[in-house]
Design a protein around this motif. Structure first.
Motif, mmCIF file in Angstrom:
data_model
loop_
_atom_site.group_PDB
_atom_site.id
_atom_site.type_symbol
_atom_site.label_atom_id
_atom_site.label_comp_id
_atom_site.label_asym_id
_atom_site.label_seq_id
_atom_site.Cartn_x
_atom_site.Cartn_y
_atom_site.Cartn_z
ATOM 1 N N LEU A 219 1.142 -1.154 -14.483
ATOM 2 C CA LEU A 219 2.323 -1.903 -14.588
ATOM 3 C C LEU A 219 3.417 -1.704 -14.201
ATOM 4 O O LEU A 219 4.216 -2.324 -13.729
ATOM 5 N N SER A 220 4.032 0.225 -14.017
ATOM 6 C CA SER A 220 4.881 0.001 -13.756
ATOM 7 C C SER A 220 5.277 -0.848 -11.913
ATOM 8 O O SER A 220 6.595 -0.918 -11.893
ATOM 9 N N VAL A 221 4.281 -0.931 -11.551
ATOM 10 C CA VAL A 221 4.501 -1.497 -9.972
ATOM 11 C C VAL A 221 4.978 -2.582 -9.758
ATOM 12 O O VAL A 221 5.129 -2.792 -9.244
ATOM 13 N N LEU A 222 4.676 -3.234 -11.093
ATOM 14 C CA LEU A 222 5.601 -5.049 -11.478
ATOM 15 C C LEU A 222 6.562 -4.472 -10.841
ATOM 16 O O LEU A 222 7.353 -5.411 -10.755
ATOM 17 N N ASP A 223 7.238 -3.941 -11.116
ATOM 18 C CA ASP A 223 8.692 -3.782 -11.080
ATOM 19 C C ASP A 223 9.563 -3.283 -8.883
ATOM 20 O O ASP A 223 10.637 -3.499 -9.122
ATOM 21 N N SER A 224 8.408 -3.510 -8.712
ATOM 22 C CA SER A 224 8.420 -2.951 -6.965
ATOM 23 C C SER A 224 8.269 -4.525 -6.685
ATOM 24 O O SER A 224 7.917 -5.827 -6.900
ATOM 25 N N THR B 260 0.894 -0.956 0.037
ATOM 26 C CA THR B 260 -0.162 0.005 -0.368
ATOM 27 C C THR B 260 1.125 1.369 0.497
ATOM 28 O O THR B 260 0.144 2.389 -0.636
ATOM 29 N N GLY B 261 1.885 1.171 0.544
ATOM 30 C CA GLY B 261 3.292 2.893 0.822
ATOM 31 C C GLY B 261 3.440 2.735 -0.619
ATOM 32 O O GLY B 261 3.034 3.411 -1.146
ATOM 33 N N THR B 262 3.729 1.930 -1.347
ATOM 34 C CA THR B 262 4.638 1.792 -2.634
ATOM 35 C C THR B 262 3.620 1.990 -3.516
ATOM 36 O O THR B 262 3.782 3.219 -4.699
ATOM 37 N N LEU B 263 2.463 1.759 -3.253
ATOM 38 C CA LEU B 263 0.932 2.122 -4.226
ATOM 39 C C LEU B 263 0.801 3.559 -4.189
ATOM 40 O O LEU B 263 0.810 4.299 -5.138
ATOM 41 N N GLN B 264 0.655 4.296 -2.707
ATOM 42 C CA GLN B 264 -0.015 5.004 -2.451
ATOM 43 C C GLN B 264 1.495 6.516 -3.094
ATOM 44 O O GLN B 264 0.600 7.960 -3.396
ATOM 45 N N ASN C 137 7.587 -5.389 -3.746
ATOM 46 C CA ASN C 137 6.748 -5.389 -2.376
ATOM 47 C C ASN C 137 5.138 -5.998 -3.192
ATOM 48 O O ASN C 137 4.295 -6.524 -3.392
ATOM 49 N N VAL C 138 5.388 -5.881 -5.197
ATOM 50 C CA VAL C 138 4.488 -6.417 -5.638
ATOM 51 C C VAL C 138 4.945 -8.212 -6.388
ATOM 52 O O VAL C 138 6.122 -8.638 -6.465
ATOM 53 N N THR D 67 -4.277 5.082 -7.921
ATOM 54 C CA THR D 67 -5.197 5.366 -6.433
ATOM 55 C C THR D 67 -5.473 3.639 -6.353
ATOM 56 O O THR D 67 -5.974 3.128 -6.860
ATOM 57 N N VAL D 68 -4.881 3.483 -4.963
ATOM 58 C CA VAL D 68 -5.558 2.402 -3.984
ATOM 59 C C VAL D 68 -6.901 2.045 -4.399
ATOM 60 O O VAL D 68 -7.320 3.115 -3.644
#
Length: 167
Positions: A139-144, A108-112, A146-147, A118-119
Motif C-alpha cells: 500500500l505504501s507504493v501508492l504514494d509514488s 519497477t525501480g521504485t518497487l525494488q 510512478n503508480v 517483491t516484484v
C-alpha cells in the motif's frame, strides 16, 4: 484541505487524465482494471506474529502530458497530409510502447527500492507489474508518482485472457 485529501484528489484526477490519454491512444480496454482494490490479501504467520501479506498488481503511471503532446503532433501531421492514417496508427502504437516501457522501468525501480515488496511478473500490454509482500508495504507504493493504481492480480489476469481471446 489536508495532505491526504489533496493526494487522493490528485490520484483521482491523474487516473481520469490517464484514462483520457488511453482513449486517445485507442486503449479503452485497459480502463476497466482500476475497478477493484487489493482483494487478494491473505493472512500469514511468521515467528508467532500475524502479519497481513498478499499480492497485487500495480499499474504504472504514464507521462500523459508527453503522450498528449506527441499525439497532437501526429494528428497535425495527418491533417497537414504529411502522414497517412496507417502511418499515424503505427506511430501511435510505437508511442504507446515507448511510454509504457518507460513507465514500467520507473515503476519497477521504485518497487525494488521498497522494503517488504517483491516484484513479480510484468504485463507490458497493461503497464502492470505484480507485487508480493507485506500489505502495508504494498500500500505504501501508492504514494509514488510512478503508480497509477493498485488492483488485484485476478483483474490483470482476466484482462490478459480478454486480450488473448480478442487476438
Amino acid at each position: 484541505m489536508d495532505d491526504s485529501t489533496l493526494k487522493n484528489r490528485r490520484r483521482f484526477l491523474e487516473s481520469v487524465s490517464v484514462g483520457g490519454a488511453m482513449l486517445l491512444a485507442g486503449c479503452t480496454d485497459q480502463l476497466s482494471l482500476g475497478e477493484s482494490d487489493l482483494s487478494n490479501s491473505q493472512n500469514g504467520s511468521q515467528e508467532g506474529t500475524t502479519e497481513a501479506t498478499g499480492d497485487a498488481a500495480v499499474i504504472a503511471a504514464l507521462d500523459r502530458e508527453a503522450i498528449q503532446k506527441e499525439q497532437a503532433a501526429i494528428q497535425k501531421d495527418v491533417q497537414n497530409g504529411d502522414m497517412n492514417r496507417t502511418e499515424a496508427r503505427t506511430k501511435m502504437v510505437e508511442l504507446q510502447e515507448k511510454y509504457v516501457t518507460q513507465a514500467i522501468d520507473s515503476l519497477t525501480g521504485t518497487l525494488q527500492e521498497t522494503d517488504g515488496v517483491t516484484v513479480g511478473k510484468t504485463y507490458q500490454s497493461l503497464a502492470a507489474v505484480t507485487v508480493e509482500g507485506d500489505a502495508g508495504a504494498i500500500l505504501s507504493v501508492l504514494d509514488s508518482d510512478n503508480v497509477n493504481a493498485l488492483v488485484s492480480v485476478a483483474d490483470v489476469e482476466a484482462q490478459v485472457k480478454r486480450q488473448q481471446t480478442q487476438a
